[in-house]
Design a protein around this motif. Structure first.
Motif, PDB file in Angstrom:
ATOM      1  N   THR A 160       0.864  -1.177   0.000  1.00  0.00           N
ATOM      2  CA  THR A 160       0.000   0.000   0.000  1.00  0.00           C
ATOM      3  C   THR A 160       0.901   1.226   0.000  1.00  0.00           C
ATOM      4  N   ALA A 161       0.666   2.123  -0.953  1.00  0.00           N
ATOM      5  CA  ALA A 161       1.504   3.310  -1.108  1.00  0.00           C
ATOM      6  C   ALA A 161       0.697   4.569  -0.836  1.00  0.00           C
ATOM      7  N   PHE A 162       1.421   5.613  -0.423  1.00  0.00           N
ATOM      8  CA  PHE A 162       0.811   6.892  -0.090  1.00  0.00           C
ATOM      9  C   PHE A 162       1.465   7.997  -0.914  1.00  0.00           C
ATOM     10  N   GLY A 163       0.709   9.089  -1.109  1.00  0.00           N
ATOM     11  CA  GLY A 163       1.254  10.208  -1.851  1.00  0.00           C
ATOM     12  C   GLY A 163       0.656  11.522  -1.408  1.00  0.00           C
ATOM     13  N   ASP A 164       1.283  12.609  -1.847  1.00  0.00           N
ATOM     14  CA  ASP A 164       0.881  13.963  -1.478  1.00  0.00           C
ATOM     15  C   ASP A 164       0.594  14.770  -2.747  1.00  0.00           C
ATOM     16  N   LEU A 165      -0.496  15.525  -2.744  1.00  0.00           N
ATOM     17  CA  LEU A 165      -0.926  16.268  -3.925  1.00  0.00           C
ATOM     18  C   LEU A 165      -0.334  17.668  -4.014  1.00  0.00           C
ATOM     19  N   ALA A 166       0.362  18.110  -2.984  1.00  0.00           N
ATOM     20  CA  ALA A 166       1.053  19.410  -3.004  1.00  0.00           C
ATOM     21  C   ALA A 166       0.131  20.562  -3.364  1.00  0.00           C
ATOM     22  N   GLY A 167      -1.115  20.486  -2.920  1.00  0.00           N
ATOM     23  CA  GLY A 167      -2.017  21.624  -3.056  1.00  0.00           C
ATOM     24  C   GLY A 167      -2.870  21.661  -4.305  1.00  0.00           C
ATOM     25  N   HIS A 168      -2.643  20.754  -5.272  1.00  0.00           N
ATOM     26  CA  HIS A 168      -3.457  20.782  -6.487  1.00  0.00           C
ATOM     27  C   HIS A 168      -4.475  19.652  -6.471  1.00  0.00           C
ATOM     28  N   PRO A 169      -5.535  19.736  -7.277  1.00  0.00           N
ATOM     29  CA  PRO A 169      -6.536  18.667  -7.303  1.00  0.00           C
ATOM     30  C   PRO A 169      -5.949  17.382  -7.879  1.00  0.00           C
ATOM     31  N   PRO A 170      -6.490  16.224  -7.497  1.00  0.00           N
ATOM     32  CA  PRO A 170      -6.049  14.982  -8.137  1.00  0.00           C
ATOM     33  C   PRO A 170      -6.449  14.974  -9.606  1.00  0.00           C
ATOM     34  N   VAL A 171      -5.633  14.342 -10.416  1.00  0.00           N
ATOM     35  CA  VAL A 171      -5.960  14.194 -11.843  1.00  0.00           C
ATOM     36  C   VAL A 171      -6.645  12.840 -12.004  1.00  0.00           C
ATOM     37  N   ARG A 172      -7.898  12.870 -12.402  1.00  0.00           N
ATOM     38  CA  ARG A 172      -8.702  11.644 -12.457  1.00  0.00           C
ATOM     39  C   ARG A 172      -8.815  11.116 -13.874  1.00  0.00           C
ATOM     40  N   ARG A 173      -9.476   9.974 -13.992  1.00  0.00           N
ATOM     41  CA  ARG A 173      -9.678   9.362 -15.307  1.00  0.00           C
ATOM     42  C   ARG A 173     -10.811  10.013 -16.092  1.00  0.00           C
ATOM     43  N   ASP A 174     -11.689  10.716 -15.412  1.00  0.00           N
ATOM     44  CA  ASP A 174     -12.940  11.127 -16.033  1.00  0.00           C
ATOM     45  C   ASP A 174     -12.926  12.554 -16.569  1.00  0.00           C
ATOM     46  N   GLY A 175     -11.732  13.141 -16.752  1.00  0.00           N
ATOM     47  CA  GLY A 175     -11.680  14.538 -17.170  1.00  0.00           C
ATOM     48  C   GLY A 175     -11.399  14.782 -18.630  1.00  0.00           C
ATOM     49  N   ALA A 176     -11.178  13.743 -19.440  1.00  0.00           N
ATOM     50  CA  ALA A 176     -10.870  13.946 -20.862  1.00  0.00           C
ATOM     51  C   ALA A 176     -12.082  14.544 -21.579  1.00  0.00           C
ATOM     52  N   ARG A 177     -11.829  15.487 -22.482  1.00  0.00           N
ATOM     53  CA  ARG A 177     -12.891  16.168 -23.211  1.00  0.00           C
ATOM     54  C   ARG A 177     -12.595  16.141 -24.707  1.00  0.00           C
ATOM     55  N   PRO A 178     -13.641  16.107 -25.558  1.00  0.00           N
ATOM     56  CA  PRO A 178     -13.413  16.147 -27.004  1.00  0.00           C
ATOM     57  C   PRO A 178     -12.518  17.326 -27.389  1.00  0.00           C
ATOM     58  N   GLY A 179     -11.547  17.035 -28.240  1.00  0.00           N
ATOM     59  CA  GLY A 179     -10.580  18.033 -28.648  1.00  0.00           C
ATOM     60  C   GLY A 179      -9.265  17.941 -27.909  1.00  0.00           C
ATOM     61  N   ASP A 180      -9.267  17.272 -26.749  1.00  0.00           N
ATOM     62  CA  ASP A 180      -8.009  17.094 -26.010  1.00  0.00           C
ATOM     63  C   ASP A 180      -7.021  16.268 -26.822  1.00  0.00           C
ATOM     64  N   VAL A 181      -5.733  16.464 -26.535  1.00  0.00           N
ATOM     65  CA  VAL A 181      -4.704  15.610 -27.109  1.00  0.00           C
ATOM     66  C   VAL A 181      -4.412  14.479 -26.129  1.00  0.00           C
ATOM     67  N   VAL A 182      -4.135  13.296 -26.662  1.00  0.00           N
ATOM     68  CA  VAL A 182      -3.770  12.126 -25.857  1.00  0.00           C
ATOM     69  C   VAL A 182      -2.255  12.053 -25.814  1.00  0.00           C
ATOM     70  N   VAL A 183      -1.707  11.876 -24.614  1.00  0.00           N
ATOM     71  CA  VAL A 183      -0.253  11.892 -24.446  1.00  0.00           C
ATOM     72  C   VAL A 183       0.197  10.677 -23.646  1.00  0.00           C
TER      73      VAL A 183
END
Length: 346
Positions: free
Chosen positions: A149-172
């Motif tokens: 089990t691993a832990f992490g810190d977000l350093a003040g920014h929101p988590p980046v989730r799977r559900d945020g991709a939008r039409p027109g975005d580039v895939v990287v």
């Protein structure tokens, strides 16, 4: 006349020769202490700093003969791999890994040297990234299991989730594709020929090394978050399968550009030809390289860790999914409970 006592972790020593306290002492002396570790092993629980006030948590498990074989992976390899697959999940949330705990299930006949090598592998993977191994558990059992089990810190920014991709975005993508799967195929082929792999011949193969010791781009996740990534995912089960998860969560179509993946294909082609395999199967369906797959707005300044490999389109027919060059992609990748257990990870 007295005789010198053999070292507890010397050749021939097995777990059944030690009590739990003795084995824990051999393990914990090898584990790294990191800047976020406020209280490490030795108490009922550890204390890890959480400067952000939120804690990213993930867990994963490795089971002998399902995820690894001792005949071709050392204890240090297994420790490294167990750490990295969890640290990559933390990075895929846009977080910085800060610590982990490890639980081991060990048959009595397990060599003590193999167990201490697991601890060494954990330290080799975690120490350079300032990640502390802060505790865990031991248990007897019929088969070796390594649970992390691993832990992490977000350093003040929101988590980046799977559900945020939008039409027109580039895939990287940050990291490589297919190398771990190619390494596993080499090990499997050697085992089929004579019952045991020719480890000496394969030790220096870069694909075998990628299988035994994946090296995910752990710092790229936090950089992606700061740069405005709309979604992010660890490619642990294959590019197409994991891109499908991102597409389903976001309600979009992910269209992959094969031209952007030719370099991965060409690097694997000689190995694929030698084994009678298809390099594209490894690139699109091979897991455990732990690359980071993400999306950005089209006008975003994408961090240098990432390369563009496709675009996001609306799911006009109501069916999110994955395409390659505009055509539906075959389902490929690892599935723990699919037919034949997917592509074997051993």
């Amino acid at each position: 006349m007295t005789h010198p006592t053999a070292p507890l972790d010397g050749p021939g020593a097995v777990v059944g020769d030690l009590d739990e306290t003795g084995l824990l002492e051999l393990i914990t002396r090898r584990l790294p202490h990191a800047s976020h570790t406020l209280l490490g092993p030795g108490d009922d629980a550890a204390v890890v700093a959480a400067p952000d006030g939120r804690v990213v948590v993930t867990t994963d498990v490795l089971v002998e003969d399902h995820h690894f074989r001792r005949v071709w992976s050392s204890g240090a390899d297994v420790g490294w791999r167990a750490a990295m697959q969890n640290l990559a999940d933390v990075a895929a949330m846009g977080a910085r890994p800060t610590g982990l705990v490890v639980a081991l299930v060990l048959p009595a006949a397990t060599p003590v040297g193999w167990v201490t090598a697991v601890a060494d592998g954990l330290a080799q993977a975690c120490g350079p990234h300032d990640v502390g191994v802060v505790g865990g558990d031991l248990s007897a059992g019929e088969r070796i299991v390594v649970a992390v089990t691993a832990f992490g810190d977000l350093a003040g920014h929101p988590p980046v989730r799977r559900d945020g991709a939008r039409p027109g975005d580039v895939v990287v993508l940050a990291g490589g594709l297919g190398r771990s799967a190619a390494g596993l195929a080499l090990l499997e082929a050697a085992r089929r020929e004579d019952g045991a792999p020719d480890l000496e011949a394969l030790d220096d193969d870069p694909c075998v090394h990628a299988y035994r010791r994946p090296d995910p781009p752990l710092t790229a996740g936090a950089r992606a978050a700061l740069a405005g990534a709309t979604s992010l995912l660890d490619v642990s089960d294959g590019l197409v399968r994991d891109a499908g998860r991102l597409a389903a969560a976001s309600g979009v179509v992910v269209d992959l550009d094969s031209a952007a993946l030719v370099g991965d294909h060409d690097a694997l082609a000689p190995t694929a030809d030698a084994l009678g395999a298809r390099a594209w199967d490894w690139v699109l369906g091979g897991g455990e390289d732990h690359a980071l797959l993400g999306t950005f707005p089209p006008d975003a300044a994408v961090p240098e860790d990432f390369r563009r490999i496709g675009t996001v389109h609306p799911a006009d027919d109501g069916a999110p999914g994955v395409r390659v060059d505009g055509s539906p992609a075959p389902v490929a990748g690892w599935d723990h409970f699919g037919p034949a257990g997917g592509a074997s990870r051993r």
